[in-house]
Design a protein around this motif. Structure first.
Motif, PDB file in Angstrom:
ATOM      1  N   LEU A  43      -4.270 -16.421  -4.668  1.00 23.89           N
ATOM      2  CA  LEU A  43      -4.318 -17.357  -5.786  1.00 23.89           C
ATOM      3  C   LEU A  43      -3.911 -16.673  -7.097  1.00 23.89           C
ATOM      4  N   LEU A  44      -4.350 -15.443  -7.290  1.00 18.71           N
ATOM      5  CA  LEU A  44      -3.987 -14.718  -8.508  1.00 18.71           C
ATOM      6  C   LEU A  44      -2.523 -14.288  -8.493  1.00 18.71           C
ATOM      7  N   SER A  45      -1.960 -14.117  -7.302  1.00 18.65           N
ATOM      8  CA  SER A  45      -0.565 -13.682  -7.208  1.00 18.65           C
ATOM      9  C   SER A  45       0.401 -14.762  -7.700  1.00 18.65           C
ATOM     10  N   ILE A  46      -0.030 -16.012  -7.696  1.00 20.19           N
ATOM     11  CA  ILE A  46       0.861 -17.104  -8.118  1.00 20.19           C
ATOM     12  C   ILE A  46       1.208 -16.991  -9.609  1.00 20.19           C
ATOM     13  N   PRO A  47       0.217 -16.982 -10.506  1.00 23.02           N
ATOM     14  CA  PRO A  47       0.591 -16.831 -11.931  1.00 23.02           C
ATOM     15  C   PRO A  47       1.216 -15.468 -12.225  1.00 23.02           C
ATOM     16  N   PHE A  48       0.799 -14.429 -11.505  1.00 19.49           N
ATOM     17  CA  PHE A  48       1.344 -13.089 -11.733  1.00 19.49           C
ATOM     18  C   PHE A  48       2.831 -13.048 -11.378  1.00 19.49           C
ATOM     19  N   GLU A  71     -15.663  -9.535  -0.019  1.00 20.51           N
ATOM     20  CA  GLU A  71     -15.114  -8.789   1.121  1.00 20.51           C
ATOM     21  C   GLU A  71     -14.490  -9.695   2.178  1.00 20.51           C
ATOM     22  N   LYS A  72     -15.046 -10.896   2.372  1.00 19.12           N
ATOM     23  CA  LYS A  72     -14.534 -11.783   3.427  1.00 19.12           C
ATOM     24  C   LYS A  72     -13.448 -12.730   2.950  1.00 19.12           C
ATOM     25  N   ARG A  73     -13.363 -12.958   1.659  1.00 15.54           N
ATOM     26  CA  ARG A  73     -12.386 -13.933   1.137  1.00 15.54           C
ATOM     27  C   ARG A  73     -11.426 -13.321   0.113  1.00 15.54           C
ATOM     28  N   TRP A  74     -11.380 -12.003   0.030  1.00 11.43           N
ATOM     29  CA  TRP A  74     -10.537 -11.352  -0.978  1.00 11.43           C
ATOM     30  C   TRP A  74      -9.077 -11.768  -0.854  1.00 11.43           C
ATOM     31  N   TRP A  75      -8.621 -11.937   0.395  1.00 12.29           N
ATOM     32  CA  TRP A  75      -7.209 -12.252   0.641  1.00 12.29           C
ATOM     33  C   TRP A  75      -6.822 -13.590   0.016  1.00 12.29           C
ATOM     34  N   VAL A  94      -3.534  -2.837  -7.762  1.00 10.72           N
ATOM     35  CA  VAL A  94      -4.563  -2.085  -7.043  1.00 10.72           C
ATOM     36  C   VAL A  94      -5.943  -2.344  -7.650  1.00 10.72           C
ATOM     37  N   ILE A  95      -6.030  -2.306  -8.967  1.00 12.53           N
ATOM     38  CA  ILE A  95      -7.327  -2.520  -9.632  1.00 12.53           C
ATOM     39  C   ILE A  95      -7.875  -3.905  -9.304  1.00 12.53           C
ATOM     40  N   VAL A  96      -7.035  -4.922  -9.454  1.00 11.82           N
ATOM     41  CA  VAL A  96      -7.483  -6.297  -9.188  1.00 11.82           C
ATOM     42  C   VAL A  96      -7.791  -6.486  -7.708  1.00 11.82           C
ATOM     43  N   LEU A  97      -6.907  -5.945  -6.846  1.00 14.56           N
ATOM     44  CA  LEU A  97      -7.092  -6.105  -5.400  1.00 14.56           C
ATOM     45  C   LEU A  97      -8.421  -5.525  -4.939  1.00 14.56           C
ATOM     46  N   TYR A  98      -8.740  -4.316  -5.380  1.00 13.83           N
ATOM     47  CA  TYR A  98      -9.971  -3.686  -4.907  1.00 13.83           C
ATOM     48  C   TYR A  98     -11.208  -4.232  -5.605  1.00 13.83           C
ATOM     49  N   TRP A  99     -11.049  -4.770  -6.793  1.00  9.64           N
ATOM     50  CA  TRP A  99     -12.179  -5.482  -7.403  1.00  9.64           C
ATOM     51  C   TRP A  99     -12.521  -6.703  -6.567  1.00  9.64           C
ATOM     52  N   LEU A 100     -11.492  -7.408  -6.097  1.00  4.03           N
ATOM     53  CA  LEU A 100     -11.715  -8.584  -5.254  1.00  4.03           C
ATOM     54  C   LEU A 100     -12.322  -8.201  -3.903  1.00  4.03           C
ATOM     55  N   ILE A 101     -11.821  -7.107  -3.311  1.00  9.66           N
ATOM     56  CA  ILE A 101     -12.349  -6.676  -2.015  1.00  9.66           C
ATOM     57  C   ILE A 101     -13.820  -6.289  -2.140  1.00  9.66           C
ATOM     58  N   LYS A 102     -14.162  -5.594  -3.214  1.00  9.75           N
ATOM     59  CA  LYS A 102     -15.556  -5.192  -3.409  1.00  9.75           C
ATOM     60  C   LYS A 102     -16.453  -6.395  -3.687  1.00  9.75           C
ATOM     61  N   PRO A 125      -3.357   3.106   1.685  1.00 10.53           N
ATOM     62  CA  PRO A 125      -2.145   3.379   2.479  1.00 10.53           C
ATOM     63  C   PRO A 125      -2.058   2.513   3.737  1.00 10.53           C
ATOM     64  N   LEU A 126      -3.207   2.201   4.351  1.00 20.36           N
ATOM     65  CA  LEU A 126      -3.190   1.319   5.519  1.00 20.36           C
ATOM     66  C   LEU A 126      -2.729  -0.068   5.109  1.00 20.36           C
ATOM     67  N   PHE A 127      -3.186  -0.542   3.963  1.00 19.86           N
ATOM     68  CA  PHE A 127      -2.733  -1.829   3.423  1.00 19.86           C
ATOM     69  C   PHE A 127      -1.216  -1.823   3.240  1.00 19.86           C
ATOM     70  N   LEU A 128      -0.676  -0.736   2.695  1.00 19.99           N
ATOM     71  CA  LEU A 128       0.765  -0.641   2.451  1.00 19.99           C
ATOM     72  C   LEU A 128       1.554  -0.575   3.759  1.00 19.99           C
ATOM     73  N   ILE A 129       1.005   0.123   4.759  1.00 18.95           N
ATOM     74  CA  ILE A 129       1.671   0.169   6.071  1.00 18.95           C
ATOM     75  C   ILE A 129       1.786  -1.228   6.654  1.00 18.95           C
ATOM     76  N   LEU A 130       0.678  -1.955   6.638  1.00 22.35           N
ATOM     77  CA  LEU A 130       0.655  -3.286   7.249  1.00 22.35           C
ATOM     78  C   LEU A 130       1.564  -4.256   6.511  1.00 22.35           C
ATOM     79  N   ILE A 131       1.557  -4.207   5.184  1.00 20.71           N
ATOM     80  CA  ILE A 131       2.421  -5.131   4.432  1.00 20.71           C
ATOM     81  C   ILE A 131       3.892  -4.781   4.663  1.00 20.71           C
ATOM     82  N   GLY A 132       4.181  -3.480   4.814  1.00 19.77           N
ATOM     83  CA  GLY A 132       5.546  -3.064   5.107  1.00 19.77           C
ATOM     84  C   GLY A 132       6.010  -3.515   6.476  1.00 19.77           C
ATOM     85  N   VAL A 133       5.163  -3.337   7.475  1.00 19.87           N
ATOM     86  CA  VAL A 133       5.512  -3.726   8.845  1.00 19.87           C
ATOM     87  C   VAL A 133       5.688  -5.242   8.955  1.00 19.87           C
TER      88      VAL A 133
END
Length: 419
Positions: free
Chosen positions: A181-186, A172-176, A161-169, A332-340
């Motif tokens: 890219l960070l999810s690979i080593p993680f 904003e357009k390329r956070w995804w 969450v901390i890393v994700l929202y730091w990236l979004i802030k 929570p909206l992020f979690l809904i979408l990833i779940g669906v």
């Protein structure tokens, strides 16, 4: 808000009724007529009571799965539409000015909310498994695992969450893209440390006591060019009567693991077949293919989540109490979408997984050349877990990462007839 809540409850109720009808009324049990009386027919290797219990348990378990999957989405939706998510963010903002701590506090309250409301469902699943003698774990021991689960998930998700929202802030357009890219080593790091740091939190692992069997398994591993020096045994009989074996980890932390329930119930030949199956995954590099598939799917998924979140906040932001994608309130909206998206794509992922499992089965039968042990091992797995050998189509599509027991026994028998 009342209309949306009422509508969502109504849709959830209709969905639950459909799944009940599909599993308990529409879907038949048993095997197709051509396989009646064969080694794939549970009536030939289960007692009448085991057959009845397997049908009951499988149906109840599948129903519980299908009705609980959207339940968490519903909880997240309630958090958003009632403004509770926004209140949680306000509490976290008022506590500290440091964003990382705000994120940790917000996610703590979110985790507590979901855990408390989901607990009755989790407890029901435990009681059902206990009633059918699949779970042997005492309630205090089960609760201990639940607490460990909570804190392990909280620690890992707080970092995300901390890393994700730091990236979004920041982007904003390329956070995804940067998040992917960070999810690979993680992800690779988690796979590397799981066998030595995470798994031991739940169970005790120790070298296989049966040294004669260990020598046979290591000889097979050597033949398959698997760099293993030990086979590990894990004490699972305190928790379950089900059987399992697996190869986990990557690199120097790779481990061959056998549940003690498997050791207690299966013969050496049956265990060797199961171990050969697991080695087949290693030899055919299924773990790396799985990682590549996961990374590709997560890239596409994160991109779609980015687009959908922006679209939904634009059109339904007022209703959901979200002003910007940059707010923690939107998590929570992020979690809904990833779940669906995960649920919707599971038939594709499961199809690939079933193909790999069949390939591993064929590798194992070529290595051991023991069809009788292969078939009997699957029969014992079915009996121990009260598995439905021929589940309904929707269950197979959405739940089965392995071929059904009917399919596995049939193609092993066909392979034996060709020789």
């Amino acid at each position: 808000m009342r209309k949306w809540l009422t509508g969502s409850i109504f849709l959830y109720f209709i969905y639950g009724l459909f799944m009940y009808w599909y599993l308990f009324v529409f879907s038949g049990s048993g095997v197709p007529a051509p396989y009646t009386g064969t080694s794939a027919d549970p009536a030939t290797f289960m007692s009448g009571r085991e057959l009845l219990l397997s049908q009951e348990y499988s149906t109840i378990k599948n129903f519980l799965y299908f009705v609980t999957v959207p339940f968490e989405w519903f909880l997240f939706f309630v958090l958003l539409i009632t403004g509770i998510s926004r209140k949680m963010q306000e509490w976290s903002d008022a506590t500290t000015r440091f964003f990382s701590l705000q994120s940790a506090i917000y996610f703590f309250w979110l985790s507590i909310f979901v855990t408390v409301l989901s607990f009755p469902v989790e407890w029901l699943g435990y009681r059902i498994s206990k009633a059918y003698n699949i779970t042997t774990q005492s309630f205090p021991a089960w609760m201990k695992d639940q607490v460990i689960d909570f804190w392990v998930n909280y620690a890992l998700m707080t970092v995300i969450v901390i890393v994700l929202y730091w990236l979004i802030k920041r982007f904003e357009k390329r956070w995804w893209l940067y998040a992917w890219l960070l999810s690979i080593p993680f992800s690779m790091f988690l796979m590397f440390v799981q066998p030595v740091l995470i798994d031991p939190l739940y169970n005790d692992f120790y070298p296989l006591k049966n040294k004669e069997l260990e020598e046979k398994i290591l000889a097979m591993a050597s033949e398959a060019e698997i760099p293993a020096e030990h086979v590990y045994e894990v004490n699972m009989s305190e928790k379950t009567n089900a059987l399992n074996a697996y190869v986990t980890g990557i690199g120097s932390n790779s481990r061959i693991v056998l549940w003690d329930t498997t050791l207690n119930r299966l013969s050496d030949d049956e265990i060797l077949f199961i171990m050969a199956h697991e080695m087949g995954h290693y030899v055919m590099k299924h773990i790396y293919i799985g990682i590549a598939g996961y990374l590709l799917a997560s890239l596409v998924g994160l991109f779609f989540i980015h687009l959908l979140m922006r679209l939904m906040i634009k059109h339904f932001g007022t209703l959901l109490k979200i002003r910007s994608i940059k707010e923690l309130t939107a998590f929570p909206l992020f979690l809904i979408l990833i779940g669906v998206l995960t649920f919707a794509s599971s038939p594709i992922a499961n199809t690939v997984a079933r193909y790999q499992e069949k390939s591993a089965d064929m590798y194992a039968i070529e290595m051991t050349n023991n069809h009788e042990a292969a078939v009997s091992s699957f029969q014992e797995l079915s009996k121990a877990g009260l598995s439905d050998v021929n589940p309904p189509t929707l269950v197979k599509l959405f739940r089965y990462t392995h071929p059904t027991m009917l399919e596995r026994i049939v193609y092993l028998e066909e392979h034996g007839e060709k020789e």
